[in-house]
Design an enzyme around this catalytic site. Sequence first.
Site, PDB file in Angstrom:
ATOM      1  CD1 TRP A   1     -11.755  15.470 -17.845  1.00  0.00           C
ATOM      2  CD2 TRP A   1     -12.623  13.911 -19.193  1.00  0.00           C
ATOM      3  NE1 TRP A   1     -10.727  14.652 -18.264  1.00  0.00           N
ATOM      4  CE2 TRP A   1     -11.240  13.668 -19.088  1.00  0.00           C
ATOM      5  CE3 TRP A   1     -13.383  13.043 -19.991  1.00  0.00           C
ATOM      6  CZ2 TRP A   1     -10.594  12.638 -19.746  1.00  0.00           C
ATOM      7  CZ3 TRP A   1     -12.741  12.008 -20.641  1.00  0.00           C
ATOM      8  CH2 TRP A   1     -11.376  11.812 -20.511  1.00  0.00           C
TER       9      TRP A   1
ATOM     10  CB  SER B   1      -8.487  16.033  -7.679  1.00  0.00           C
ATOM     11  OG  SER B   1      -8.802  14.780  -8.239  1.00  0.00           O
TER      12      SER B   1
ATOM     13  CG  LEU C   1     -19.226  19.799  -7.812  1.00  0.00           C
ATOM     14  CD1 LEU C   1     -17.728  19.922  -7.568  1.00  0.00           C
ATOM     15  CD2 LEU C   1     -19.486  18.892  -9.004  1.00  0.00           C
TER      16      LEU C   1
ATOM     17  CD  GLU D   1     -20.971  15.289  -9.733  1.00  0.00           C
ATOM     18  OE1 GLU D   1     -20.761  16.089  -8.793  1.00  0.00           O
ATOM     19  OE2 GLU D   1     -21.620  15.586 -10.741  1.00  0.00           O
TER      20      GLU D   1
ATOM     21  CB  ILE E   1     -23.581 -14.776 -11.843  1.00  0.00           C
ATOM     22  CG1 ILE E   1     -23.042 -14.785 -10.408  1.00  0.00           C
ATOM     23  CG2 ILE E   1     -24.833 -15.623 -11.965  1.00  0.00           C
ATOM     24  CD1 ILE E   1     -23.914 -14.106  -9.401  1.00  0.00           C
TER      25      ILE E   1
ATOM     26  CB  ALA F   1     -24.315  16.510  -8.861  1.00  0.00           C
TER      27      ALA F   1
ATOM     28  CB  SER G   1     -24.466  11.450 -16.348  1.00  0.00           C
ATOM     29  OG  SER G   1     -23.766  10.437 -15.665  1.00  0.00           O
TER      30      SER G   1
HETATM   31  C1  LIG Z   1     -17.490  10.878 -17.977  1.00  0.00           C
HETATM   32  C2  LIG Z   1     -17.116  12.093 -17.168  1.00  0.00           C
HETATM   33  C3  LIG Z   1     -18.006  13.158 -17.068  1.00  0.00           C
HETATM   34  C4  LIG Z   1     -17.644  14.310 -16.364  1.00  0.00           C
HETATM   35  N1  LIG Z   1     -18.513  15.390 -16.313  1.00  0.00           N
HETATM   36  C5  LIG Z   1     -18.079  16.558 -15.780  1.00  0.00           C
HETATM   37  C6  LIG Z   1     -18.891  17.743 -15.859  1.00  0.00           C
HETATM   38  O1  LIG Z   1     -20.025  17.720 -16.367  1.00  0.00           O
HETATM   39  N2  LIG Z   1     -18.385  18.919 -15.381  1.00  0.00           N
HETATM   40  C7  LIG Z   1     -17.145  18.996 -14.823  1.00  0.00           C
HETATM   41  O2  LIG Z   1     -16.744  20.103 -14.431  1.00  0.00           O
HETATM   42  N3  LIG Z   1     -16.350  17.896 -14.715  1.00  0.00           N
HETATM   43  C8  LIG Z   1     -16.788  16.685 -15.183  1.00  0.00           C
HETATM   44  N4  LIG Z   1     -15.993  15.557 -15.099  1.00  0.00           N
HETATM   45  C9  LIG Z   1     -14.636  15.700 -14.542  1.00  0.00           C
HETATM   46  C10 LIG Z   1     -14.415  14.962 -13.238  1.00  0.00           C
HETATM   47  O3  LIG Z   1     -15.040  15.637 -12.194  1.00  0.00           O
HETATM   48  C11 LIG Z   1     -12.888  14.813 -13.053  1.00  0.00           C
HETATM   49  O4  LIG Z   1     -12.467  13.825 -13.979  1.00  0.00           O
HETATM   50  C12 LIG Z   1     -12.512  14.439 -11.641  1.00  0.00           C
HETATM   51  O5  LIG Z   1     -12.693  15.529 -10.785  1.00  0.00           O
HETATM   52  C13 LIG Z   1     -11.052  13.964 -11.548  1.00  0.00           C
HETATM   53  O6  LIG Z   1     -10.205  14.886 -12.156  1.00  0.00           O
HETATM   54  P1  LIG Z   1      -9.092  14.351 -13.182  1.00  0.00           P
HETATM   55  O7  LIG Z   1      -9.763  13.468 -14.168  1.00  0.00           O
HETATM   56  O8  LIG Z   1      -8.350  15.533 -13.671  1.00  0.00           O
HETATM   57  O9  LIG Z   1      -8.136  13.425 -12.313  1.00  0.00           O
HETATM   58  P2  LIG Z   1      -6.949  13.928 -11.343  1.00  0.00           P
HETATM   59  O10 LIG Z   1      -7.429  15.028 -10.474  1.00  0.00           O
HETATM   60  O11 LIG Z   1      -5.735  14.148 -12.162  1.00  0.00           O
HETATM   61  O12 LIG Z   1      -6.761  12.632 -10.441  1.00  0.00           O
HETATM   62  C14 LIG Z   1      -6.023  11.481 -10.910  1.00  0.00           C
HETATM   63  C15 LIG Z   1      -5.857  10.539  -9.723  1.00  0.00           C
HETATM   64  O13 LIG Z   1      -5.094  11.195  -8.700  1.00  0.00           O
HETATM   65  C16 LIG Z   1      -5.826  11.149  -7.491  1.00  0.00           C
HETATM   66  N5  LIG Z   1      -5.578  12.339  -6.700  1.00  0.00           N
HETATM   67  C17 LIG Z   1      -5.634  13.643  -7.077  1.00  0.00           C
HETATM   68  N6  LIG Z   1      -5.352  14.449  -6.052  1.00  0.00           N
HETATM   69  C18 LIG Z   1      -5.108  13.643  -4.977  1.00  0.00           C
HETATM   70  C19 LIG Z   1      -4.779  13.861  -3.629  1.00  0.00           C
HETATM   71  N7  LIG Z   1      -4.625  15.088  -3.123  1.00  0.00           N
HETATM   72  N8  LIG Z   1      -4.606  12.786  -2.834  1.00  0.00           N
HETATM   73  C20 LIG Z   1      -4.780  11.525  -3.303  1.00  0.00           C
HETATM   74  N9  LIG Z   1      -5.092  11.245  -4.563  1.00  0.00           N
HETATM   75  C21 LIG Z   1      -5.248  12.305  -5.397  1.00  0.00           C
HETATM   76  C22 LIG Z   1      -7.288  11.071  -7.912  1.00  0.00           C
HETATM   77  O14 LIG Z   1      -8.095  10.576  -6.875  1.00  0.00           O
HETATM   78  C23 LIG Z   1      -7.181  10.131  -9.096  1.00  0.00           C
HETATM   79  O15 LIG Z   1      -7.118   8.806  -8.664  1.00  0.00           O
HETATM   80  C24 LIG Z   1     -16.374  14.383 -15.740  1.00  0.00           C
HETATM   81  C25 LIG Z   1     -15.495  13.280 -15.819  1.00  0.00           C
HETATM   82  C26 LIG Z   1     -15.857  12.149 -16.526  1.00  0.00           C
HETATM   83  C27 LIG Z   1     -14.891  10.996 -16.604  1.00  0.00           C
END
Ligand SMILES: Cc1cc2nc3c(=O)[nH]c(=O)nc-3n(C[C@H](O)[C@H](O)[C@H](O)COP(=O)(O)OP(=O)(O)OC[C@H]3O[C@@H](n4cnc5c(N)ncnc54)[C@H](O)[C@@H]3O)c2cc1C
Length: 391
Positions: free
Chosen positions: A169, A145, A246, A370, A344, A249, A98
């Site tokens: 994040w 998302s 993205l 991502e 295992i 990456a 990462s």
């Molecule tokens: C350790 C870590 C490092 C990260 N690093 C970066 C970074 O460097 N830069 C950056 O910008 N971001 C970063 N992220 C953010 C990451 O890209 C987001 O966490 C990710 O895009 C999901 O967004 P969210 O956590 O808000 O979840 P949400 O968008 O709230 O999603 C929650 C759930 O709902 C589902 N969902 C959402 N919309 C829909 C839909 N239309 N249909 C079906 N299911 C849906 C999702 O799939 C998920 O299961 C990082 C995240 C983590 C955990």
Amino acid sequence: MAATPIAPLDLIAADSLLSEEERAIRDTVRTYLDAELRPHIADWFEAGDLPVRDLAKGLGALGVLGMHLEGYGCAGTNAVSYGLACLELEAIDSGIRSLVSVQGSLAMFAIWQHGSEEQKQQWLPALAAGEAIGCFGLTEADFGSNPSGMRTAAVRDGDDWVLNGTKMWITNGSVADVAIVWAQTDDGIRGFVVPTSTPGFSANTVKHKLSLRASVTSELVLEGVRLPADALLPHVRGLKGPLSCLSEARFGIVFGALGAARDSLESAIDYALNREQFDRPIAGFQLTQKKFADMTLELQKGYLLAMHIGRLKDEGAVTPQMISVGKLNNVRESIAIARESRTILGGNGITLEYPMMRHASNLESVLTYEGTSEIHTLVIGEALTGLAAYR
Ligand SMILES: Cc1cc2nc3c(=O)[nH]c(=O)nc-3n(C[C@H](O)[C@H](O)[C@H](O)COP(=O)(O)OP(=O)(O)OC[C@H]3O[C@@H](n4cnc5c(N)ncnc54)[C@H](O)[C@@H]3O)c2cc1C
């Protein structure tokens, strides 16, 4: 000429798909990581901290930071070599991959692809050498998302821009020298190159993570961050700017996740050959061998998929849908392999003495960031049906 597989797991000699140069790059990266990082990774994971600055200098000297970019101190390798490096990095830990992904494919690529000549000259050589750290701020607490809803805004004030908002994040956020920040403007979403020393910029490290513990994850806070006009990334407008980064990456993850899977499987085979129950090695039990066989099938299929996508990327023929296929499949199968490998080892599998549980917990983040596995599923669904199910 058929190649000698470097890994005993390469039953189909997929290694023969690589050129001599690609193999040499892969082996150099693996040798360095095994000597310099592997001995420390469990401790960094347990401490929930990573010496990013020290590591970045070593990784910069190794040539993996922005390695697939041309010029400005970057190595200029092909995409397959970059993918192979990601695989080796993630065989150590997803947090290490990462660090490299965010530096090279998100922060550096944003500047390399969309930046001005001055921005490139100012930042890329230092980022490639690991003397500066970059981060990429797209996600917000309420917009993950669906980043198009972001609230971070940049408004004009004379020639300057003033940025307000928070990002969540963000990998490398608290240790970064420069942040690529995406913000709403009256001209749509635009990218900004933000030195983190700018007044009004601060970062808070996210604590209590149970995944990617060997990675710095942060909240970025921008309060009246005033930037000169030339901080704007001039060559891209709209969400396609961050999405283009993205894609880079995500490509690295198509290969990378397989590294965590390979390390888990290799460790499980080694353990099973040495662990005896009922007076024989557990590797000799049919149920254990079925697990090994099934995991090897998925690992090798995933590798062939990654190689195919990598070759297409090198030909300039890769599409975001292909990368969704690769990311969805290879992360899904890799997390399944890490979890199955854990079984295992029985009780020993839940400790940091062995890598599987660490890899499995890391891959929970990789499944989510991502583009979540659900969003990549919908990308594929849209490609198959023509119907977008996101909203
Ligand atoms: C350790 C870590 C490092 C990260 N690093 C970066 C970074 O460097 N830069 C950056 O910008 N971001 C970063 N992220 C953010 C990451 O890209 C987001 O966490 C990710 O895009 C999901 O967004 P969210 O956590 O808000 O979840 P949400 O968008 O709230 O999603 C929650 C759930 O709902 C589902 N969902 C959402 N919309 C829909 C839909 N239309 N249909 C079906 N299911 C849906 C999702 O799939 C998920 O299961 C990082 C995240 C983590 C955990």
